[in-house]
Design a protein around this motif. Sequence first.
Motif, PDB file in Angstrom:
ATOM      1  N   GLY A  76     -13.872   8.926  61.352  1.00  0.00           N
ATOM      2  CA  GLY A  76     -13.770   7.893  60.323  1.00  0.00           C
ATOM      3  C   GLY A  76     -13.292   6.567  60.897  1.00  0.00           C
ATOM      4  O   GLY A  76     -13.826   5.505  60.565  1.00  0.00           O
ATOM      5  N   ILE A  77     -12.302   6.651  61.775  1.00  0.00           N
ATOM      6  CA  ILE A  77     -11.770   5.427  62.384  1.00  0.00           C
ATOM      7  C   ILE A  77     -12.845   4.770  63.267  1.00  0.00           C
ATOM      8  O   ILE A  77     -13.052   3.554  63.212  1.00  0.00           O
ATOM      9  CB  ILE A  77     -10.509   5.740  63.222  1.00  0.00           C
ATOM     10  N   VAL A  78     -13.534   5.593  64.045  1.00  0.00           N
ATOM     11  CA  VAL A  78     -14.579   5.032  64.916  1.00  0.00           C
ATOM     12  C   VAL A  78     -15.670   4.377  64.073  1.00  0.00           C
ATOM     13  O   VAL A  78     -16.147   3.286  64.383  1.00  0.00           O
ATOM     14  CB  VAL A  78     -15.189   6.117  65.843  1.00  0.00           C
ATOM     15  N   LEU A  79     -16.037   5.030  62.978  1.00  0.00           N
ATOM     16  CA  LEU A  79     -17.066   4.458  62.105  1.00  0.00           C
ATOM     17  C   LEU A  79     -16.624   3.088  61.596  1.00  0.00           C
ATOM     18  O   LEU A  79     -17.376   2.116  61.646  1.00  0.00           O
ATOM     19  CB  LEU A  79     -17.346   5.402  60.928  1.00  0.00           C
ATOM     20  N   ASP A  80     -15.397   3.023  61.130  1.00  0.00           N
ATOM     21  CA  ASP A  80     -14.830   1.757  60.644  1.00  0.00           C
ATOM     22  C   ASP A  80     -14.905   0.668  61.690  1.00  0.00           C
ATOM     23  O   ASP A  80     -15.333  -0.454  61.437  1.00  0.00           O
ATOM     24  CB  ASP A  80     -13.335   1.962  60.378  1.00  0.00           C
ATOM     25  N   GLU A  81     -14.424   1.029  62.888  1.00  0.00           N
ATOM     26  CA  GLU A  81     -14.314   0.011  63.938  1.00  0.00           C
ATOM     27  C   GLU A  81     -15.685  -0.381  64.490  1.00  0.00           C
ATOM     28  O   GLU A  81     -15.898  -1.512  64.887  1.00  0.00           O
ATOM     29  CB  GLU A  81     -13.384   0.495  65.054  1.00  0.00           C
ATOM     30  N   LEU A  82     -16.597   0.583  64.499  1.00  0.00           N
ATOM     31  CA  LEU A  82     -17.958   0.275  64.942  1.00  0.00           C
ATOM     32  C   LEU A  82     -18.603  -0.697  63.949  1.00  0.00           C
ATOM     33  O   LEU A  82     -19.300  -1.636  64.324  1.00  0.00           O
ATOM     34  CB  LEU A  82     -18.772   1.571  65.024  1.00  0.00           C
ATOM     35  N   THR A  83     -18.326  -0.460  62.674  1.00  0.00           N
ATOM     36  CA  THR A  83     -18.839  -1.363  61.642  1.00  0.00           C
ATOM     37  C   THR A  83     -18.272  -2.767  61.850  1.00  0.00           C
ATOM     38  O   THR A  83     -19.002  -3.757  61.795  1.00  0.00           O
ATOM     39  CB  THR A  83     -18.457  -0.838  60.241  1.00  0.00           C
ATOM     40  N   ASN A  84     -16.972  -2.833  62.133  1.00  0.00           N
ATOM     41  CA  ASN A  84     -16.350  -4.130  62.397  1.00  0.00           C
ATOM     42  C   ASN A  84     -16.990  -4.821  63.596  1.00  0.00           C
ATOM     43  O   ASN A  84     -17.242  -6.019  63.577  1.00  0.00           O
ATOM     44  CB  ASN A  84     -14.856  -3.971  62.690  1.00  0.00           C
ATOM     45  N   LEU A  85     -17.215  -4.022  64.635  1.00  0.00           N
ATOM     46  CA  LEU A  85     -17.792  -4.561  65.866  1.00  0.00           C
ATOM     47  C   LEU A  85     -19.158  -5.181  65.581  1.00  0.00           C
ATOM     48  O   LEU A  85     -19.537  -6.202  66.152  1.00  0.00           O
ATOM     49  CB  LEU A  85     -17.932  -3.420  66.871  1.00  0.00           C
ATOM     50  N   LEU A  86     -19.885  -4.546  64.694  1.00  0.00           N
ATOM     51  CA  LEU A  86     -21.228  -5.036  64.383  1.00  0.00           C
ATOM     52  C   LEU A  86     -21.193  -6.179  63.372  1.00  0.00           C
ATOM     53  O   LEU A  86     -22.227  -6.708  62.995  1.00  0.00           O
ATOM     54  CB  LEU A  86     -22.084  -3.886  63.856  1.00  0.00           C
ATOM     55  N   GLY A  87     -20.006  -6.533  62.929  1.00  0.00           N
ATOM     56  CA  GLY A  87     -19.905  -7.698  62.059  1.00  0.00           C
ATOM     57  C   GLY A  87     -19.215  -7.456  60.735  1.00  0.00           C
ATOM     58  O   GLY A  87     -19.087  -8.361  59.931  1.00  0.00           O
ATOM     59  N   GLY A  88     -18.788  -6.235  60.482  1.00  0.00           N
ATOM     60  CA  GLY A  88     -18.074  -5.953  59.229  1.00  0.00           C
ATOM     61  C   GLY A  88     -19.014  -5.996  58.046  1.00  0.00           C
ATOM     62  O   GLY A  88     -19.974  -5.241  57.966  1.00  0.00           O
ATOM     63  N   THR A  89     -18.768  -6.938  57.150  1.00  0.00           N
ATOM     64  CA  THR A  89     -19.671  -7.050  56.011  1.00  0.00           C
ATOM     65  C   THR A  89     -20.937  -7.762  56.483  1.00  0.00           C
ATOM     66  O   THR A  89     -20.914  -8.503  57.443  1.00  0.00           O
ATOM     67  CB  THR A  89     -19.025  -7.880  54.897  1.00  0.00           C
ATOM     68  N   SER A  90     -21.999  -7.520  55.793  1.00  0.00           N
ATOM     69  CA  SER A  90     -23.265  -8.071  56.282  1.00  0.00           C
ATOM     70  C   SER A  90     -23.339  -9.570  56.020  1.00  0.00           C
ATOM     71  O   SER A  90     -22.866 -10.070  55.013  1.00  0.00           O
ATOM     72  CB  SER A  90     -24.439  -7.367  55.625  1.00  0.00           C
ATOM     73  N   ALA A  91     -23.919 -10.274  56.997  1.00  0.00           N
ATOM     74  CA  ALA A  91     -24.107 -11.712  56.846  1.00  0.00           C
ATOM     75  C   ALA A  91     -25.516 -11.940  56.338  1.00  0.00           C
ATOM     76  O   ALA A  91     -26.440 -11.305  56.798  1.00  0.00           O
ATOM     77  CB  ALA A  91     -23.901 -12.396  58.185  1.00  0.00           C
ATOM     78  N   ARG A  92     -25.660 -12.800  55.382  1.00  0.00           N
ATOM     79  CA  ARG A  92     -26.991 -13.080  54.855  1.00  0.00           C
ATOM     80  C   ARG A  92     -27.447 -14.448  55.289  1.00  0.00           C
ATOM     81  O   ARG A  92     -26.630 -15.313  55.571  1.00  0.00           O
ATOM     82  CB  ARG A  92     -26.984 -13.020  53.330  1.00  0.00           C
ATOM     83  N   LEU A  93     -28.739 -14.606  55.308  1.00  0.00           N
ATOM     84  CA  LEU A  93     -29.295 -15.920  55.573  1.00  0.00           C
ATOM     85  C   LEU A  93     -28.983 -16.781  54.363  1.00  0.00           C
ATOM     86  O   LEU A  93     -29.349 -16.447  53.246  1.00  0.00           O
ATOM     87  CB  LEU A  93     -30.816 -15.799  55.733  1.00  0.00           C
ATOM     88  N   THR A  94     -28.232 -17.849  54.579  1.00  0.00           N
ATOM     89  CA  THR A  94     -27.891 -18.667  53.425  1.00  0.00           C
ATOM     90  C   THR A  94     -28.752 -19.913  53.390  1.00  0.00           C
ATOM     91  O   THR A  94     -28.713 -20.731  54.297  1.00  0.00           O
ATOM     92  CB  THR A  94     -26.409 -19.093  53.449  1.00  0.00           C
TER      93      THR A  94
END
Length: 447
Positions: A76-94
């Motif tokens: 669970g911790i690795v999943l969390d941190e991997l998500t963070n590494l990839l940018g956390g919440t998704s960035a959208r084209l604004t």
Amino acid sequence: MFDNLSKRLQDIFSNLTGKGRLSEADVDAAMREIRLALLEADVNFKVVKEFVAVVRERAVGEDVMRSLTPGQTVVGIVLDELTNLLGGTSARLTLTNRIPNVILLVGLQGSGKTTAAAKLANHLRKQGKRPLMVACDIYRPAAIEQLETLGRELGIPVFRGEGADAAGIASAGVKEAVSTMRDVVLVDTAGRLHIDEEMMDEAVRIKTAVSPDQILMVVDAMTGQDAVNTADAFAQRVDFDGVLMTKLDGDARGGAALSVRNVTGKPIVFASVGEKLDALEPFYPDRMAKRILGMGDVVGLIEKARDTIDADDAEALEQKLRTAAFTLDDFLVQLRQIKKMGGVTSLLGMLPGAGKLKGGVPEVDERQLDRVAAIIHSMTPQERAKPQVINGSRRQRIANGSGVTVTEVNQLLKQFAEVRKLMKQFQKDGGKRLRGLKLPPGFGQLG
Ligand SMILES: Nc1nc2c(ncn2[C@@H]2O[C@H](COP(=O)(O)OP(=O)(O)OP(=O)(O)O)[C@@H](O)[C@H]2O)c(=O)[nH]1
Ligand SMILES: [Mg+2]
């Protein structure tokens, strides 16, 4: 996608979760292995160091050793941190209110800028935009032609300017968009083999000339840390808003995707996963992290289905399933939809646990779909609706008509009968029986 890394991490985790209790030494050993796996995937070494330190710290802080399911907690911790590494919440084209919006695409030679411009134009048009593509790669006439070909294929206009001034052409392109009522301008630029002053200067000149609302750096996932360093240099000098990561369908090790956010501070906004013009997806860090850890991208799968499957077809199908009036014609419709969704192999890859299949996701012979379709096409409407009428001589006729053996026709009919049976069952017990379902020859087995 990131097959090696994915497999390594999943092996480490099955070791961890297989143990009832974890000692500190177990956690340390796992951290060492995670560190190695990431380094081998060509993740930037500073990023790896930081990542492992954070995971370790959290693992200690959350008292993994005393939790009831210590392995799961670490995962669970690795999943969390991997998500963070990839940018956390998704960035959208604004996009802004400005008309036209200007999006500038930059990147090294061959990173995929020109195809990305077309994919992005296609993506934006699906959202109701009226894009114009502008060819600013003035050094190679072939590059302009490439964009024009893509534009023709999509039915999206391409502006090609005169002269040898990329910034001037970009400005003229924006004017063209205004006069032809286009609301988004995609500027394709020339790539260089290496990042150099000339390339940066040109980007700065184009930037000054058209003040883009978004500058997207196109980064080839296959080129690893080189790509990340280029992006970083570019961020320092010209600055950009987000990364469009290409070739994620290939056998990239993952290093570029996992490092670029951390090194440049810029989010990955889009993922390009193929050469086709619809192979562009918004990038979701959490889904990507789950896929890497073999937890499947179920949400992505559903979205893909929603995107490609005709809503009317789906509803009609559901109706038929309820009444168990499912025919071979419907089966054919389903096969076509599977094909539209990118084939069985790409779908299987998104299922949870797919990475754990022995030998990876089975390479499904997509031609098998065509053969099945050919067999069904050789049947009369009556046969398709009521396969029970298909006797020996009919089987022979169908086999001859579709260029397969009688055995293959038999296999298909048997399999169809099973699907039908299963569907009836499915309505009764909510799908528990789906496990163990035999798929057509060459399709592997579920469960
Ligand atoms: N498999 C795969 N191929 C891709 C992807 N994106 C681009 N390509 C291929 O990569 C090659 C280069 O793409 P281009 O769009 O021409 O790259 P470019 O950055 O415009 O190249 P230059 O203009 O020469 O700098 C082409 O053969 C594309 O089809 C992707 O996501 N997956
Ligand atoms: Mg190009």
